[in-house]
Structure formats: C-alpha cells, structure tokens
Design a protein around this motif. Structure first.
Motif, PDB file in Angstrom:
ATOM      1  N   PHE A  23       0.777  -1.239  -0.015  1.00 12.45           N
ATOM      2  CA  PHE A  23       0.021  -0.053   0.126  1.00 12.45           C
ATOM      3  C   PHE A  23       0.680   1.431  -0.082  1.00 12.45           C
ATOM      4  CE2 PHE A  23      -2.487   3.344   1.823  1.00 12.45           C
ATOM      5  CZ  PHE A  23      -3.603   3.320   1.231  1.00 12.45           C
ATOM      6  N   ASP A  24       1.767   1.351   0.987  1.00 14.60           N
ATOM      7  CA  ASP A  24       2.720   2.557   0.963  1.00 14.60           C
ATOM      8  C   ASP A  24       3.202   2.966  -0.200  1.00 14.60           C
ATOM      9  OD1 ASP A  24       1.583   3.117   3.653  1.00 14.60           O
ATOM     10  OD2 ASP A  24       3.291   2.142   4.715  1.00 14.60           O
ATOM     11  N   SER A  25       4.098   2.000  -0.749  1.00 15.42           N
ATOM     12  CA  SER A  25       4.955   2.059  -1.911  1.00 15.42           C
ATOM     13  C   SER A  25       4.026   2.284  -3.152  1.00 15.42           C
ATOM     14  CB  SER A  25       5.914   0.994  -2.085  1.00 15.42           C
ATOM     15  OG  SER A  25       5.001  -0.351  -2.286  1.00 15.42           O
ATOM     16  N   SER A  26       2.991   1.707  -3.234  1.00 13.41           N
ATOM     17  CA  SER A  26       2.023   1.837  -4.185  1.00 13.41           C
ATOM     18  C   SER A  26       1.397   3.201  -4.258  1.00 13.41           C
ATOM     19  CB  SER A  26       0.734   0.820  -4.336  1.00 13.41           C
ATOM     20  OG  SER A  26       1.368  -0.415  -4.502  1.00 13.41           O
ATOM     21  N   GLN A  27       1.013   3.801  -3.442  1.00 14.61           N
ATOM     22  CA  GLN A  27       0.387   5.045  -2.951  1.00 14.61           C
ATOM     23  C   GLN A  27       1.376   6.219  -3.532  1.00 14.61           C
ATOM     24  OE1 GLN A  27      -2.831   4.678  -3.256  1.00 14.61           O
ATOM     25  NE2 GLN A  27      -3.190   6.203  -1.808  1.00 14.61           N
ATOM     26  N   ARG A  28       2.748   5.907  -3.220  1.00 13.40           N
ATOM     27  CA  ARG A  28       3.697   6.995  -3.761  1.00 13.40           C
ATOM     28  C   ARG A  28       3.777   6.803  -5.168  1.00 13.40           C
ATOM     29  NH1 ARG A  28       6.186   5.113   1.330  1.00 13.40           N
ATOM     30  NH2 ARG A  28       7.585   3.467  -0.083  1.00 13.40           N
ATOM     31  N   ALA A  29       3.959   5.694  -5.732  1.00  7.38           N
ATOM     32  CA  ALA A  29       4.124   5.620  -7.089  1.00  7.38           C
ATOM     33  C   ALA A  29       3.012   6.067  -8.018  1.00  7.38           C
ATOM     34  CB  ALA A  29       4.354   3.921  -7.396  1.00  7.38           C
ATOM     35  N   LEU A  30       1.750   5.700  -7.442  1.00  9.61           N
ATOM     36  CA  LEU A  30       0.515   6.288  -8.158  1.00  9.61           C
ATOM     37  C   LEU A  30       0.580   7.849  -8.129  1.00  9.61           C
ATOM     38  CD1 LEU A  30      -2.278   3.844  -7.045  1.00  9.61           C
ATOM     39  CD2 LEU A  30      -1.360   4.289  -9.395  1.00  9.61           C
ATOM     40  N   GLN A  31       0.967   8.445  -7.017  1.00  8.24           N
ATOM     41  CA  GLN A  31       0.832   9.965  -6.786  1.00  8.24           C
ATOM     42  C   GLN A  31       2.112  10.473  -7.983  1.00  8.24           C
ATOM     43  OE1 GLN A  31      -1.092  11.946  -5.335  1.00  8.24           O
ATOM     44  NE2 GLN A  31      -0.156  13.491  -6.576  1.00  8.24           N
ATOM     45  N   ALA A  32       3.046   9.739  -7.807  1.00  4.22           N
ATOM     46  CA  ALA A  32       4.338  10.137  -8.733  1.00  4.22           C
ATOM     47  C   ALA A  32       3.896  10.175 -10.205  1.00  4.22           C
ATOM     48  CB  ALA A  32       5.733   9.415  -8.426  1.00  4.22           C
ATOM     49  N   THR A  33       3.127   9.132 -10.643  1.00  5.72           N
ATOM     50  CA  THR A  33       2.893   8.797 -12.042  1.00  5.72           C
ATOM     51  C   THR A  33       1.800   9.807 -12.283  1.00  5.72           C
ATOM     52  OG1 THR A  33       1.350   6.910 -11.399  1.00  5.72           O
ATOM     53  CG2 THR A  33       3.745   6.730 -12.235  1.00  5.72           C
TER      54      THR A  33
END
Length: 301
Positions: A276-286
C-alpha cells in the motif's frame, strides 16, 4: 499447477458448470466434444435424458458419455445429470444458453445478446475465482523482482493492461505480445520472478512456449485461461480461470477479454493492498508526471 481446478467425483460448482464445459471443450476428443456441445446447447434436455437416450441423440457411445462426465470431474453420468438439473433449476433457460448472434438479428437483439454475454462472463468468472487461489498469485506478484506477462491477439491487450497497471505502482513489469521477444524474456527470468501467460484456449504456442521456459528458468508461473485442462494450466504453478465465449461473429470477443481483465484487476488490487505505502507513492508520482506533461502541452502557443 494447483489442484483446485478439478474435484474428481464432485464436478465443478453448479453455478459454473456450463461455463466449465465451454472452457474445456477445445481439449476434449471429437466424440466428447459432441456430448459437450449438447450440454451447452440444451443442458435441460441432457439432464432429462438417460444415458441410452443421450447416446442416441449425440450419436456417441455410452462409454464416451461416461468418459466425458469423468473428464468434467464427475464420478459418472448420473452425477452429471443431477448437476445439470440443479443448474437448470437455479437459472432461467436464457441464462444457461445465451443466444448466439445470427446474421439477421436486428441491432436491438444484438445489444441484448452481447450485453448478456458480457454480464455472464463476469458472473461466471467471479464464481470460479476463489480468494485462496487469487491470494497465492497476489503474494507471488507482490514479492516478485520482475513480472513478465505474455499474450497475443486479444489476450495481448490484456497482457499490456496488466503490465501497465503494475508499472503504475512501481513494479518492474513488461508485456510481450511478440513470440520472439517473449521467448527472449522468458529464458532470462530466474527464481524470484513471475511469468504470467494469458490464453483463452490455453493452447496458444506463442504463450505456452515462453511460460514453459520461464518455469524451467525458476520463475513462478501463472496462467489466466478459460480451460482448466489446457496445456498452459499444466505448465503453471497457479491457474486463474476466466470465462467467456468466442463465436463466429465475435472472435476475440469482449466477453473473453472482460473476464480476463476482471482477473487482472483483482490481482492488481490485491498487490496494491499488500504494497500500500509504496503503491500510493508510485501512483501519486505517476499522476503528477502525467498531469504536468498535459498542463505543459496545453500551455504552449
């Protein structure tokens, strides 16, 4: 391959019996296919028929009928009849035999038949997609160093969709829709990687070959297919069953793709939950990167 795809003696769940017959049809012998097509065309009639009556109606031997029932996971023909009777009682006739498209169908009927097929594909896929089986795939993908996805034709579109979804949450994932590139990818995988093969029939050489190579290289293998008895299901460590018919008027039908996309979406959401945490960061960055690009493009004279 996990062993939940067949349950000898019990057969598939009543709610997915017809979908299961449709899925395994390509892997049956010609004589068994004749029996299976009768089940698909009129499951109620088969449920009412004795083995002698079905033998006469299908032009096959009673031994062939028994073998067909066993291939479907039943102890014998009586158990298959009972399951078909239960399926007929549980669902209206139009649900059991969704009408195929005819050349002279008015567009109003086309809309009804196509939409019904898509809805049924989703329902049948959900009925066969257990949390236990899905969970094993999610765990393997979430922990993977790299996820390569193989598919051609309509299944290639699904492979691309899966790879780009995983990429958006920061995973290293590639889709290969060309056989040569897929084979190249597959031999370079290793333990800790995951290879996913998507094939409606489960017999597509362009997908089957790379998945075999990936397994031999030590990668975990996943198959998404309509046919639990197919070659790709035998190669894979994990099998996720999709459902959907392809017909003369709808090769590569949306029903097949939408059921595969449903499976892919369930895998993706499960992986995103576990990371969840890494996915949220990646989604926000993209999202930010794409948003900035679109805004800069609009601001140019």
């Amino acid at each position: 391959m996990d062993d939940e795809t067949t349950r000898p003696g019990e057969g598939p769940p009543v709610e997915t019996l017809v979908a299961t017959v449709r899925g395994v049809l390509p892997s049956l012998t010609p004589a068994a296919q004749t029996v299976a097509r009768l089940i698909l065309d009129d499951p109620g009639m088969v449920a009412r028929s004795t083995i002698t009556e079905l033998s006469a109606a299908s032009g096959t031997s009673e031994a062939t009928i028994v073998r067909t029932a066993r291939v479907l996971g039943f102890a014998g023909y009586p158990q298959l009849r009972l399951a078909l009777a239960a399926a007929s009682a549980a669902r209206p006739a139009e649900r059991l035999v969704p009408g195929d498209l005819a050349p002279d169908d008015p567009l109003s009927e086309v809309i009804v038949k196509v939409s019904r097929a898509e809805s049924e594909a989703i329902e049948d896929t959900v009925a066969q997609l257990t949390a236990e089986r899905l969970g094993l795939v999610v765990e393997a993908v979430a922990a993977a160093r790299r996820v390569d996805v193989y598919g051609v034709g309509a299944s290639g579109l699904v492979a691309t969709d899966m790879a780009q979804k995983l990429l958006r949450i920061g995973m290293t994932s590639n889709a290969f829709t060309d056989a040569h590139l897929a084979l190249t990818s597959s031999v370079l995988l290793r333990a800790g990687d995951v290879a996913v093969g998507i094939s409606t029939s489960g017999e597509t050489p362009d997908v089957l070959g790379p998945l075999r190579n990936a397994r031999d290289a030590g990668a975990a293998t996943v198959a998404i297919t309509n046919n639990p008895r197919s070659s790709i299901a035998q190669v894979a460590d994990h099998v996720l069953i999709s459902a959907g018919r392809e017909t003369a008027f709808r090769p590569g039908a949306l029903a097949s793709r939408i059921s595969q996309l449903l499976v892919v979406d369930c895998v993706f959401v499960g992986v995103a939950q576990r990371t969840f945490d890494s996915s949220q960061r990646a989604l926000q960055a993209t999202r930010t990167a794409i948003g900035d690009f679109l805004r800069s493009g609009r601001s140019k004279p």
